[in-house]
Design a protein around this motif. Structure first.
Motif, PDB file in Angstrom:
ATOM      1  N   PHE A 193      -3.662  10.509  -4.554  1.00 21.39           N
ATOM      2  CA  PHE A 193      -5.013  10.685  -5.065  1.00 21.39           C
ATOM      3  C   PHE A 193      -5.793   9.371  -4.992  1.00 21.39           C
ATOM      4  CE2 PHE A 193      -4.051  14.770  -7.329  1.00 21.39           C
ATOM      5  CZ  PHE A 193      -5.150  15.466  -6.847  1.00 21.39           C
ATOM      6  N   HIS A 194      -5.120   8.290  -5.281  1.00 21.32           N
ATOM      7  CA  HIS A 194      -5.774   6.973  -5.197  1.00 21.32           C
ATOM      8  C   HIS A 194      -6.182   6.664  -3.769  1.00 21.32           C
ATOM      9  CE1 HIS A 194      -5.529   2.382  -5.245  1.00 21.32           C
ATOM     10  NE2 HIS A 194      -6.618   2.693  -5.914  1.00 21.32           N
ATOM     11  N   HIS A 195      -5.339   6.984  -2.810  1.00 23.82           N
ATOM     12  CA  HIS A 195      -5.689   6.763  -1.410  1.00 23.82           C
ATOM     13  C   HIS A 195      -6.880   7.619  -1.000  1.00 23.82           C
ATOM     14  CE1 HIS A 195      -1.286   5.338  -0.537  1.00 23.82           C
ATOM     15  NE2 HIS A 195      -1.982   4.486  -1.267  1.00 23.82           N
ATOM     16  N   LEU A 196      -6.948   8.839  -1.517  1.00 21.35           N
ATOM     17  CA  LEU A 196      -8.103   9.690  -1.219  1.00 21.35           C
ATOM     18  C   LEU A 196      -9.385   9.106  -1.803  1.00 21.35           C
ATOM     19  CD1 LEU A 196      -9.094  12.346   0.036  1.00 21.35           C
ATOM     20  CD2 LEU A 196      -8.600  13.470  -2.145  1.00 21.35           C
ATOM     21  N   VAL A 197      -9.295   8.552  -2.996  1.00 22.66           N
ATOM     22  CA  VAL A 197     -10.457   7.904  -3.603  1.00 22.66           C
ATOM     23  C   VAL A 197     -10.884   6.688  -2.781  1.00 22.66           C
ATOM     24  CG1 VAL A 197     -11.262   6.647  -5.639  1.00 22.66           C
ATOM     25  CG2 VAL A 197      -9.945   8.754  -5.919  1.00 22.66           C
ATOM     26  N   LEU A 198      -9.932   5.913  -2.307  1.00 26.06           N
ATOM     27  CA  LEU A 198     -10.258   4.754  -1.478  1.00 26.06           C
ATOM     28  C   LEU A 198     -10.927   5.173  -0.173  1.00 26.06           C
ATOM     29  CD1 LEU A 198      -7.107   2.459  -1.880  1.00 26.06           C
ATOM     30  CD2 LEU A 198      -9.235   2.443  -3.185  1.00 26.06           C
ATOM     31  N   LEU A 199     -10.471   6.286   0.399  1.00 23.80           N
ATOM     32  CA  LEU A 199     -11.094   6.782   1.625  1.00 23.80           C
ATOM     33  C   LEU A 199     -12.525   7.229   1.377  1.00 23.80           C
ATOM     34  CD1 LEU A 199      -8.173   8.787   3.267  1.00 23.80           C
ATOM     35  CD2 LEU A 199      -9.329   6.810   4.226  1.00 23.80           C
ATOM     36  N   CYS A 200     -12.767   7.865   0.262  1.00 22.12           N
ATOM     37  CA  CYS A 200     -14.124   8.306  -0.056  1.00 22.12           C
ATOM     38  C   CYS A 200     -15.034   7.121  -0.390  1.00 22.12           C
ATOM     39  CB  CYS A 200     -14.091   9.300  -1.218  1.00 22.12           C
ATOM     40  SG  CYS A 200     -13.225  10.842  -0.852  1.00 22.12           S
ATOM     41  N   ARG A 201     -14.480   6.111  -1.018  1.00 21.21           N
ATOM     42  CA  ARG A 201     -15.279   4.937  -1.389  1.00 21.21           C
ATOM     43  C   ARG A 201     -15.479   4.004  -0.215  1.00 21.21           C
ATOM     44  NH1 ARG A 201     -13.054   1.666  -6.413  1.00 21.21           N
ATOM     45  NH2 ARG A 201     -11.448   1.154  -4.865  1.00 21.21           N
ATOM     46  N   TRP A 202     -14.381   3.636   0.458  1.00 19.60           N
ATOM     47  CA  TRP A 202     -14.369   2.875   1.724  1.00 19.60           C
ATOM     48  C   TRP A 202     -15.115   1.553   1.609  1.00 19.60           C
ATOM     49  CZ3 TRP A 202     -10.867   3.730   5.129  1.00 19.60           C
ATOM     50  CH2 TRP A 202     -10.970   3.208   6.415  1.00 19.60           C
ATOM     51  N   LYS A 203     -14.695   0.745   0.667  1.00 18.72           N
ATOM     52  CA  LYS A 203     -15.198  -0.612   0.553  1.00 18.72           C
ATOM     53  C   LYS A 203     -14.306  -1.549   1.365  1.00 18.72           C
ATOM     54  CE  LYS A 203     -17.331  -0.060  -4.007  1.00 18.72           C
ATOM     55  NZ  LYS A 203     -17.371  -0.553  -5.404  1.00 18.72           N
ATOM     56  N   PRO A 204     -14.743  -2.785   1.615  1.00 26.16           N
ATOM     57  CA  PRO A 204     -13.926  -3.698   2.428  1.00 26.16           C
ATOM     58  C   PRO A 204     -12.511  -3.882   1.899  1.00 26.16           C
ATOM     59  CG  PRO A 204     -16.136  -4.575   2.203  1.00 26.16           C
ATOM     60  CD  PRO A 204     -16.085  -3.361   1.331  1.00 26.16           C
ATOM     61  N   GLU A 205     -12.362  -4.034   0.570  1.00 23.59           N
ATOM     62  CA  GLU A 205     -11.005  -4.191   0.041  1.00 23.59           C
ATOM     63  C   GLU A 205     -10.194  -2.902   0.164  1.00 23.59           C
ATOM     64  OE1 GLU A 205     -13.945  -3.566  -3.385  1.00 23.59           O
ATOM     65  OE2 GLU A 205     -13.790  -4.767  -1.551  1.00 23.59           O
ATOM     66  N   ASP A 206     -10.873  -1.746   0.133  1.00 22.21           N
ATOM     67  CA  ASP A 206     -10.177  -0.473   0.321  1.00 22.21           C
ATOM     68  C   ASP A 206      -9.670  -0.338   1.745  1.00 22.21           C
ATOM     69  OD1 ASP A 206     -11.038  -0.037  -2.250  1.00 22.21           O
ATOM     70  OD2 ASP A 206     -12.775   1.132  -1.645  1.00 22.21           O
ATOM     71  N   VAL A 207     -10.472  -0.794   2.703  1.00 20.55           N
ATOM     72  CA  VAL A 207     -10.059  -0.718   4.106  1.00 20.55           C
ATOM     73  C   VAL A 207      -8.803  -1.552   4.344  1.00 20.55           C
ATOM     74  CG1 VAL A 207     -10.783  -1.171   6.475  1.00 20.55           C
ATOM     75  CG2 VAL A 207     -12.442  -0.312   4.815  1.00 20.55           C
ATOM     76  N   SER A 208      -8.787  -2.760   3.795  1.00 21.58           N
ATOM     77  CA  SER A 208      -7.612  -3.625   3.977  1.00 21.58           C
ATOM     78  C   SER A 208      -6.369  -3.022   3.335  1.00 21.58           C
ATOM     79  CB  SER A 208      -7.900  -5.015   3.384  1.00 21.58           C
ATOM     80  OG  SER A 208      -9.023  -5.611   3.991  1.00 21.58           O
ATOM     81  N   THR A 209      -6.528  -2.421   2.159  1.00 18.17           N
ATOM     82  CA  THR A 209      -5.391  -1.813   1.481  1.00 18.17           C
ATOM     83  C   THR A 209      -4.826  -0.641   2.268  1.00 18.17           C
ATOM     84  OG1 THR A 209      -6.283  -2.464  -0.677  1.00 18.17           O
ATOM     85  CG2 THR A 209      -4.630  -0.707  -0.657  1.00 18.17           C
ATOM     86  N   LEU A 210      -5.698   0.226   2.771  1.00 17.24           N
ATOM     87  CA  LEU A 210      -5.235   1.409   3.501  1.00 17.24           C
ATOM     88  C   LEU A 210      -4.666   1.044   4.864  1.00 17.24           C
ATOM     89  CD1 LEU A 210      -8.122   3.862   2.609  1.00 17.24           C
ATOM     90  CD2 LEU A 210      -5.782   3.931   1.752  1.00 17.24           C
TER      91      LEU A 210
END
Length: 566
Positions: A193-210
């Motif tokens: 679920f957290h990964h899905l939230v990161l995909l929907c948000r897609w900020k620079p730090e989210d991109v690096s994490t994914l």
């Protein structure tokens, strides 16, 4: 005199296609849409150059022609537009140097196999507590699955001659397998679920994490957002299919259970993660791309006249702001636990919060220490400590054997108690990352001591971890001392116009029994008011003389009385 309406009509006819006429008749042998004069004014739009925009007839025709499938077309177009916007953001994010788990398997593991024996690799792998739990889960699944297979194929007919016995063994192992896979999905679902939230948000730090999780070598891949979304959605389908299968196994007896529903749910639950794994390998996520291609895509991003893209510029500004705000903080290379394990009276408020809100305090403390998302830790820890009890109790409902039913209930209770080891695992990570003192009281194994502390006194361990995190500042993955004086008051940082300062204080490492030392908060050359004289800072003076006086006046000097004005 020509009216305004005639002028507008003339402009409208000039911009209309040659095969379209105003009266709606054939032009160039083709049928066109009839447009009455009363509708022309309503359908006309403003043009920045001419004052009026011509009617876009082809788009109107397409809308009328495809009106029935307009929702699907708009949804797909919106998704495609969203994916393109995400891909533009991906171009501006530099690739991480970390290779993640893919790089570990493809690179370092291969080297280890070539240089050392497989037995040593297995010993290193099994030392990880998570790998121990995974191995135990695999053994339980293998044993129950083997028994279920033997019963279904009739290979145990001699040992179980009665059909009622075979049915009982089938149901017991079926419920055990169902419980094991359900628990695994429950434990993994908060992270998904957290990964899905990161995909929907897609900020620079989210991109690096994914990227570290889903991309090979943690580098940029073409259209990575779309491919990651496919993988994450398939993993969610796996979880929901398993939950549906679990409900069928719990809600119906074996004789009443719908075979079609069980077969569909079982097929989807097995196929979804298999397809996700295969897709992550054959899609661009699992392929290597030349770095020149990535550099080319980076060059196509607007740089705002600074040489950096907007996201890169924000990242650099953030790094420089952190460095500027923390340049006067000293890194504590030998930190200590704040208080003993049972020193709950040192901060009674933290002790009460750790007792009554254990899951929330644990997740909050893990996030500020840099160990992941707070909500993921809260949900996962809560599921580790509660889910086994309910899952195995529901699994025992459809089992007729009283002994087996009680064993399953007891197993769920024991697994809930061992769920506290989740906190012990992260205590080990905290101790290793920040170089905190190890407890060698359990056979000289600090990891066993950490697990034991959480297993037998989880609230005391949590309170100690929170007190330690409060005592230090976490800066870029390191513990730094807070700027406090002897009275626990914040010290003043030097102003930029004072050209730095040299402040000394007693080192806090003396809490562990060592001799008191001095740790330097800020290193610089202080210039008092008495030193701002014309001869001392005249441009005719030699640079060597100025440097010599700076070295001589290294320590702080009090100002002279005439320079003090009240």
């Amino acid at each position: 005199m020509v009216s305004n309406s005639d002028k507008e009509l003339a402009e409208f006819q000039e911009h209309m296609p040659s095969n379209v006429s105003l009266d709606g008749h054939k032009a160039n042998g083709q049928n066109v849409l009839p447009v009455s004069m009363s509708q022309k004014g309503l359908l006309s739009d403003e043009n920045p150059r001419l004052g009026k925009l011509p009617l876009n007839i082809p788009s109107r025709l397409n809308f009328l022609k495809f009106g029935s499938s307009g929702n699907l077309t708009s949804a797909s177009a919106k998704f495609q537009q969203n994916a393109e916007e995400r891909d533009v953001v991906s171009h501006s994010i530099p690739s991480s140097s970390s290779q993640g788990i893919r790089g570990w398997f493809s690179g370092s593991l291969a080297k280890k196999v070539a240089r050392s024996s497989l037995w040593k690799i297995c010993k290193e792998w099994i030392k990880d507590p998570l790998n121990m739990a995974l191995l135990l889960w695999i053994i339980c699944v293998a044993v129950s699955g083997a028994i279920l297979f033997l019963v279904m194929t009739g290979m145990l007919n001699r040992a179980l001659p009665k059909k009622s016995q075979r049915d009982a063994w089938f149901e017991v192992n079926n419920q055990i397998l169902n419980a094991l896979f359900t628990l695994m999905c429950l434990y993994q679902h908060p992270k998904r679920f957290h990964h899905l939230v990161l995909l929907c948000r897609w900020k620079p730090e989210d991109v690096s994490t994914l990227r570290k999780i889903y991309c090979k070598n943690g580098t940029y891949k073409p259209h990575e957002w779309t491919h990651m979304m496919v993988v994450v959605v398939l993993l969610h389908v796996n979880c929901f299919a398993q939950y549906t299968l679990c409900g069928l196994n719990w809600g119906y007896k074996r004789s009443e259970r719908p075979a079609i529903g069980v077969g569909i749910c079982l097929s989807v639950a097995v196929a979804a993660p298999a397809i996700a794994g295969l897709y992550s390998v054959i899609s661009p996520l699992g392929k290597d791309y030349n770095s020149e291609v990535e550099l080319k895509t980076q060059d196509q991003i607007p740089m705002n006249g600074t040489g950096y893209s907007s996201n890169q510029r924000l990242s650099l500004e953030k790094q420089f702001s952190i460095a500027a705000s923390n340049k006067h903080k000293s890194v504590e290379y030998a930190p200590v636990w704040r208080g003993g394990l049972f020193d709950i009276w040192e901060d009674i408020a933290i002790s009460y919060l750790s007792l009554f809100f254990s899951f929330c305090v644990f997740g909050w403390n893990m996030e500020r220490l840099g160990f992941g998302n707070m909500y993921v830790h809260i949900a996962t820890f809560f599921l580790f400590c509660t889910a086994p009890f309910w899952v195995f109790n529901f699994a025992a409902v459809n089992i007729d054997n009283e002994t087996v039913r009680e064993v399953l209930k007891l197993t769920g209770l024991v697994l809930c108690i061992f769920g506290l080891l989740y906190g012990g695992f992260w205590r080990i990570q905290m101790r290793k990352r920040f170089n905190l003192p190890a407890n060698n009281s359990c056979c000289g194994k600090p990891a066993i001591a950490d697990f034991a502390q959480w297993l037998f006194c989880c609230w005391c361990s949590l309170a100690q971890e929170v007190r330690t995190a409060d005592y230090y500042d976490v800066v870029e993955g390191k513990l730094c001392m807070k700027q406090t004086d002897e009275n626990s008051q914040l010290t003043l940082s030097p102003l930029p116009r004072e050209d730095g300062s040299a402040q000394f204080r007693s080192s806090q490492t003396s809490l562990s029994g060592n001799n008191p030392g001095f740790s330097r908060i800020g290193i610089g050359k202080f210039s008092g008011p008495s030193r701002f004289s014309k001869d001392k800072y005249s441009p005719n003076r030699q640079a060597s003389e100025v440097e010599g006086e700076r070295d001589a006046d290294y320590l702080m000097k009090p100002p002279v009385r005439p320079s003090i004005q009240r």
